[in-house]
Design an enzyme around this catalytic site. Sequence first.
Site, PDB file in Angstrom:
ATOM      1  CB  CYS A  73      -6.369  -0.938  -3.264  1.00 41.93           C
ATOM      2  SG  CYS A  73      -5.948   0.755  -3.718  1.00 41.93           S
TER       3      CYS A  73
ATOM      4  CB  CYS B 150     -32.895   1.813  11.899  1.00 37.94           C
ATOM      5  SG  CYS B 150     -32.501   0.606  10.635  1.00 37.94           S
TER       6      CYS B 150
ATOM      7  CB  CYS C 262       0.283   3.390  -4.548  1.00 43.88           C
ATOM      8  SG  CYS C 262       0.518   2.218  -5.896  1.00 43.88           S
ATOM      9  CG  HIS C 263      -2.166   4.735  -1.052  1.00 46.35           C
ATOM     10  ND1 HIS C 263      -3.083   5.538  -1.682  1.00 46.35           N
ATOM     11  CD2 HIS C 263      -2.525   3.466  -1.349  1.00 46.35           C
ATOM     12  CE1 HIS C 263      -3.966   4.775  -2.326  1.00 46.35           C
ATOM     13  NE2 HIS C 263      -3.646   3.516  -2.146  1.00 46.35           N
TER      14      HIS C 263
ATOM     15  CB  CYS D  90      -0.884   0.023   1.240  1.00 46.73           C
ATOM     16  SG  CYS D  90      -1.835  -1.468   1.529  1.00 46.73           S
TER      17      CYS D  90
ATOM     18  CB  CYS E 116     -29.147  -3.851  14.196  1.00 43.02           C
ATOM     19  SG  CYS E 116     -28.972  -2.721  15.581  1.00 43.02           S
TER      20      CYS E 116
ATOM     21  NE  ARG F  98     -23.942  -2.889  17.540  1.00 42.42           N
ATOM     22  CZ  ARG F  98     -25.095  -3.521  17.660  1.00 42.42           C
ATOM     23  NH1 ARG F  98     -25.480  -4.393  16.753  1.00 42.42           N
ATOM     24  NH2 ARG F  98     -25.874  -3.285  18.690  1.00 42.42           N
TER      25      ARG F  98
ATOM     26  CB  CYS G 188     -34.055   1.393  18.497  1.00 39.20           C
ATOM     27  SG  CYS G 188     -34.860  -0.103  19.069  1.00 39.20           S
ATOM     28  CG  HIS G 189     -30.685   3.241  16.628  1.00 41.30           C
ATOM     29  ND1 HIS G 189     -29.858   2.952  17.689  1.00 41.30           N
ATOM     30  CD2 HIS G 189     -30.887   2.063  15.991  1.00 41.30           C
ATOM     31  CE1 HIS G 189     -29.549   1.666  17.671  1.00 41.30           C
ATOM     32  NE2 HIS G 189     -30.167   1.102  16.659  1.00 41.30           N
TER      33      HIS G 189
END
Lengths: 248, 106
Positions: free
Chosen positions: A101, A164, A66-67, A63, A209, A205, A167-168
């Site tokens: 990449c 969603c 290039c970066h 990586c 849920c 995550r 609840c949130h």
Amino acid sequence: MVALAGASFAGEIPLAERRSGYELMSRETRAMQDDDTANPGMLAVLEGGGLWARKTGAAGRACADCHGDARAGMKGVAARYPAYDAARKRPVSLEQRINGCRTDRQQAPALAYESRELLALTAYVARQSRGLPIDITVDARTQPFLDSGRAAFYRRQGQLNLACSQCHDDHWGRKLAGNVIPQAHPTGYPVYRLEWQSLGSLERRLRNCLVGIRAEPYEYGAPELIDLELFLMWRARGMAIETPGVRP
Amino acid sequence: MANALINVPDRARRGEIIEIKTLISHPMETGYRRSQLGARIPRDIIRLFVCTYNGTEVFRAELYPAIAANPFVVFSTVATESGTLAFQWTGDNGFSATETATITVD
């Protein structure tokens, strides 16, 4: 106090009322996130730093070839993801970008979702944006995907028929079983979740849920998950990246 | 290929009590869990952690299956002289990791 404040809302959370999940955590868990030598997510960042410099694939490139130095080159990158990818004609997550990449530039096999290496690289890249505000670009190209993510956030689904937002947006700060319901701002991903005893992505995550509301979770990398991820990042626009976050 | 994070103060006064923090990457698989197919997942834990200060043992801990993944061990010792603190973790399946840190005592 927090419970009362949360209860008085319904609908979208005003920008000034937004709280990172960090603020709803216990003092001990916050201390764990704040101290880089106590934060287990930093182990992955350390490993990611090694992977960043390691040559791999048929192209024999790292990586870093290039970066360059990630501390400069990757600063602020994670705050812009999911970002539009012209080749795929849709937004891609940071994990997908890293794998892109790998397959195109390094000619190495793509890393599996939730694999140790992919999480480590993602955490290392995202760590360079710590403290920077989330800055999602909304333009004609990304708008349809953002709208689709928004629709998913407000759509009731699963056997429990919950959205969603129920609840949130409507009940953040109150309890679901023993846990405080956060506002669902993805500021610290990939996070070290104490329940998992490991690092995990935002997609993990979200799938959690979905299982919780007894809906069938989308596969990793599914467009539906990326759209939702895009909407959640836009919803948290301006909030600071905390990667690697620690969550209970 | 274990990753470890060590936090030892660079300098200390002679006789000062210093805090040492260690965090190591390890799954700490208990040996009590079963896979989705019902097969038992074999135990894989760190069993022993030892810290030596210029060759003298200053801290030792035995670890058991109830300890969470990525054990975080914090302890203190008295800064007696400049030198090296060596940390060693050993465990199941031939696991062994070592780290060192140097400290200057004025």
